[in-house]
Design an enzyme around this catalytic site. Structure first.
Site, short mmCIF file in Angstrom:
data_model
loop_
_atom_site.label_atom_id
_atom_site.label_comp_id
_atom_site.label_asym_id
_atom_site.label_seq_id
_atom_site.Cartn_x
_atom_site.Cartn_y
_atom_site.Cartn_z
N GLU A 144 11.77 -83.16 -60.66
CA GLU A 144 12.59 -81.94 -60.76
C GLU A 144 11.59 -80.81 -60.69
OE1 GLU A 144 13.50 -78.99 -61.71
OE2 GLU A 144 14.94 -79.14 -63.36
N GLU A 153 8.01 -73.70 -56.32
CA GLU A 153 7.12 -74.28 -57.33
C GLU A 153 6.22 -75.36 -56.74
OE1 GLU A 153 9.45 -75.27 -60.80
OE2 GLU A 153 9.83 -73.15 -61.17
#
Ligand code: SAH
Length: 672
Positions: A144, A153
């Site tokens: 995740e 990210e």
């Protein structure tokens, strides 16, 4: 180890680097982190659990052992799900040391020590082999690692590396696939965050229009994503120009390439209009069939989306380099370009021969006009707010005389230009009106009569606005600057705004309370260790602090009337002693007191004020409308107060607020 942390100093208006001990960074990270928000995201958790169960089942059905690699394990949640689902072994990789430590504790507390190994490394440093971190490659990859933009990210390079070195070919991946969707819209409101609109000035000698210079008109802006709670954007704020289309997908079960690339789709406008904005969001399929789907689609695409509130994933607003007129039915091409970490968009007319795809990949946009570097998106919106501008114009007209000598202290302000058009003779500090407006590049305390050509200032103005301000009271730097230039002020100087007032209201948040509430258990796993860490980090500083949030994105209802708590008189200098107040605020409506909201109101002249917070309370239920350009300060009450149900309507919250004139900071304490 010592850490330097940037912090705005309201007494100097400057960013300062403070030396903090090593725990500081860590506590900030934990206390303000999104871990709790993720654990409260029921929809996400349930779907991950379903997807993980299905992946373990598929591997077992093939007669294989289920070996899981969980990259970015955080609290260890997804590994514990895998272990519960029957996985034989899990490697839980987490780069952030405090979280890796927490994961070890949480895994132990939940009895998974023999099934889960926590590895405190970046995944690209993980080794595989008999002496390695992992005994063998995994056949289930769980992660995740997504942000609102999906790839911001670093998910792509992490996946690319994992497929090369850490997982088996043909592995199962949870999520299996991510898909990015786009929709072309026209929106004056959102476009106002990216371009400076003409400013209308009603002067005594007729209307004047201030337009932005052409380099600003044509500037492609900055590539950083604008992520917002799109569900708070009313449908009247934009016009849909295209259907929702799939821009691209990433299959996480196959090798992933992170190198820069572009994707192109053809759109057939459903309306004629000005293409300005690409709205975008993604969904993830937890399983190959796409039955277990978790989507960020906004309310007009999926009506139930408003009920699945989350702050760690929102929606993206991309600004096209320039607005393009499009005609209903006349096809256009939309190109998404991406590098490893970010995306940007370009629109092309589809006339003539189809262009070669390689030709359309554009360089990441670079701001050429400087304005996009000076003003962030909300600031553009604020400067484009014609109602707000009117309040300043009205006030300037009251105080300006033809022989006024004005000094403006604010960052990137249009006030000098407005004042010029309203007839002020001399004005210092502003933009291109060099002969009429002089920009003084100095700090207020270093201002000399030489800078001012030996004139005394008769009108001192400020919005006030400073780019270093984070909390509403940080703009009180204007007061410090005013104090520093006192010797240059005429005895009958007019200061605009003449004063500021700090206002406060007690509220119940619809959803924002989740980011600071305790988790306890998550999908049956005990994650109290995280709660303890968060509580500990919140108490790390003796006084808890208020935090900035743009409340137009976070609905709340007022439980009290708004109340003025402190006043700052800019006609006087900053006093030596601190300003304190104590009192109580009555709760008028039933609800949970999640916290206090604080904002500034500036009294420009006697009867004209602008609010940086509450605009109005819209109905008897107490729903609030907030200034859409500003962040307000939110002080979350401690868990004890928060958990108390308010049955007695005549209760009150007592407060003590102290403005320390030495530091420019406001400390506060509340009791219910
Ligand atoms: N898996 C948890 C937490 C997700 S948050 C959950 O679903 O609740 C993402 C975490 O991944 C963060 O803690 C971050 O520090 C970590 N992370 C991101 N990229 C990483 C990488 N390449 N290697 C190891 N950890 C990583």
């Amino acid at each position: 180890m010592k850490t330097f942390c940037g912090r705005a100093n309201p007494t100097t208006g400057a960013m300062e680097w403070l030396e903090e001990d090593e725990n500081y960074d860590y506590h900030q990270e934990i206390a303000r982190s999104r871990y709790a928000d993720m654990l409260h995201d029921k929809d996400r958790n349930v779907k991950y659990y379903e997807g993980i169960r299905a992946a373990v089942r598929r591997v077992k059905e093939r007669g294989e052992k289920a070996i899981v690699l969980d990259i970015g394990t955080g609290t260890g949640l997804l590994s514990m799900m895998a272990a519960s689902a029957g996985a034989d072994f899990c490697y839980a990789v987490e780069v952030f040391k405090p979280m890796a430590n927490a994961a070890v504790k949480i895994v132990e507390k939940n009895g998974f020590c023999d099934k889960i190994k926590v590895i405190n490394k970046h995944s690209t440093a993980v080794t595989v082999g008999p002496d390695g971190d992992m005994q063998c490659r995994a056949n289930i990859l769980v992660t995740e690692l997504f942000d609102t933009e999906l790839i911001g990210e670093g998910a792509l390079p992490t996946y690319e590396h994992a497929h090369k070195y850490l997982v088996q070919e043909g592995c199962e991946a949870v999520p299996h696939r991510a898909t990015v969707y786009v929709q072309l819209v026209e929106s004056r409101r959102m476009w106002s965050w990216n371009k400076l609109f003409p400013v209308h000035v009603e002067a005594e000698d007729g209307e004047k229009i201030i337009v932005s210079p052409s380099e600003m008109e044509n500037c492609p802006g900055v590539p950083s994503v604008c992520d917002i709670q799109l569900n708070q954007m009313s449908s009247s704020d934009f016009t849909v120009l295209s259907d929702v289309v799939t821009m691209f997908s990433v299959d996480f079960s196959k090798p992933v390439r992170s190198a820069s690339t572009s994707y192109r789709v053809q759109l057939e406008p459903v309306e004629s209009g000005k293409a300005q904005i690409v709205l975008s969001w993604w969904d993830i399929d937890m399983d190959p069939s796409g039955v277990i789907n978790c989507t960020m689609a906004p309310y007009w695409v999926k009506s139930t989306s408003a009920f699945q509130w989350r702050d760690h994933w929102m929606q993206c607003v991309y600004f096209l380099p320039n607005e393009e007129p499009v005609l209903k039915g006349e096809k256009v091409y939309l190109t998404a370009c991406r590098d490893e970490y970010s995306l940007w968009y370009k629109l092309q007319k589809a006339r003539g021969k189809e262009e070669n795809k390689a030709d359309v990949c554009v360089e990441s946009p670079v701001c050429r006009c400087q304005a996009h570097l000076l003003w962030n998106r909300p600031r553009f919106g604020e400067l484009n707010d014609q109602n707000r501008t009117c309040q300043y114009i009205k006030s300037l007209m009251k105080v300006l005389k033809t022989d006024s000598v004005c000094l403006c202290i604010s960052d990137g302000s249009l006030l000098p230009v407005l004042a010029h058009y309203l007839g002020a003779k001399r004005f210092f500090k502003a933009n291109h009106l060099e002969d009429k407006i002089k920009i003084i590049e100095t700090r207020p305390e270093l201002l000399t009569s030489f800078h001012l050509e030996d004139k005394k200032i008769s009108v001192l103005v400020g919005e006030p606005f400073f780019t270093t301000s984070l909390l509403p009271w940080h703009n009180l730097y204007f007061w410090y600057a005013r104090t520093a230039v006192t010797s240059h002020l005429a005895s009958n100087v007019t200061v605009l705004p003449q004063s500021a007032a700090l206002h406060m209201m007690i509220v119940e948040f619809q959803d924002l309370w989740r980011i600071r509430s305790l988790c306890g258990t998550c999908e049956g796993f005990d994650v109290q260790t995280l709660d303890d860490m968060i509580k500990n980090s919140m108490n790390f500083r003796e006084s808890r602090e208020a935090e900035p949030h743009p409340l137009w994105e976070y609905p709340c209802k007022s439980l009290s009337d708004p109340q003025e708590v402190l006043r700052f008189d800019f006609r006087e200098t900053v006093p030596e002693h601190s300003l304190s107040t104590e009192g109580s605020i009555n709760l008028l409506r039933k609800g949970k007191s999640h916290g206090a909201v604080l904002w500034m109101e500036y009294h420009l002249v006697a009867d004209v004020s602008v609010s940086t917070g509450l605009m109005q309370i819209s109905n008897e239920k107490g729903n609030c409308e907030w200034n859409p350009h500003c962040k307000q300060a939110v002080y979350f009450f401690s868990s004890v107060i928060e958990s108390e149900a308010l049955s007695d309507l005549h209760s009150a919250v007592t407060y003590a607020i102290n403005f320390n004139t030495k530091t420019g900071e406001i400390a506060m304490d509340f009791k219910l």
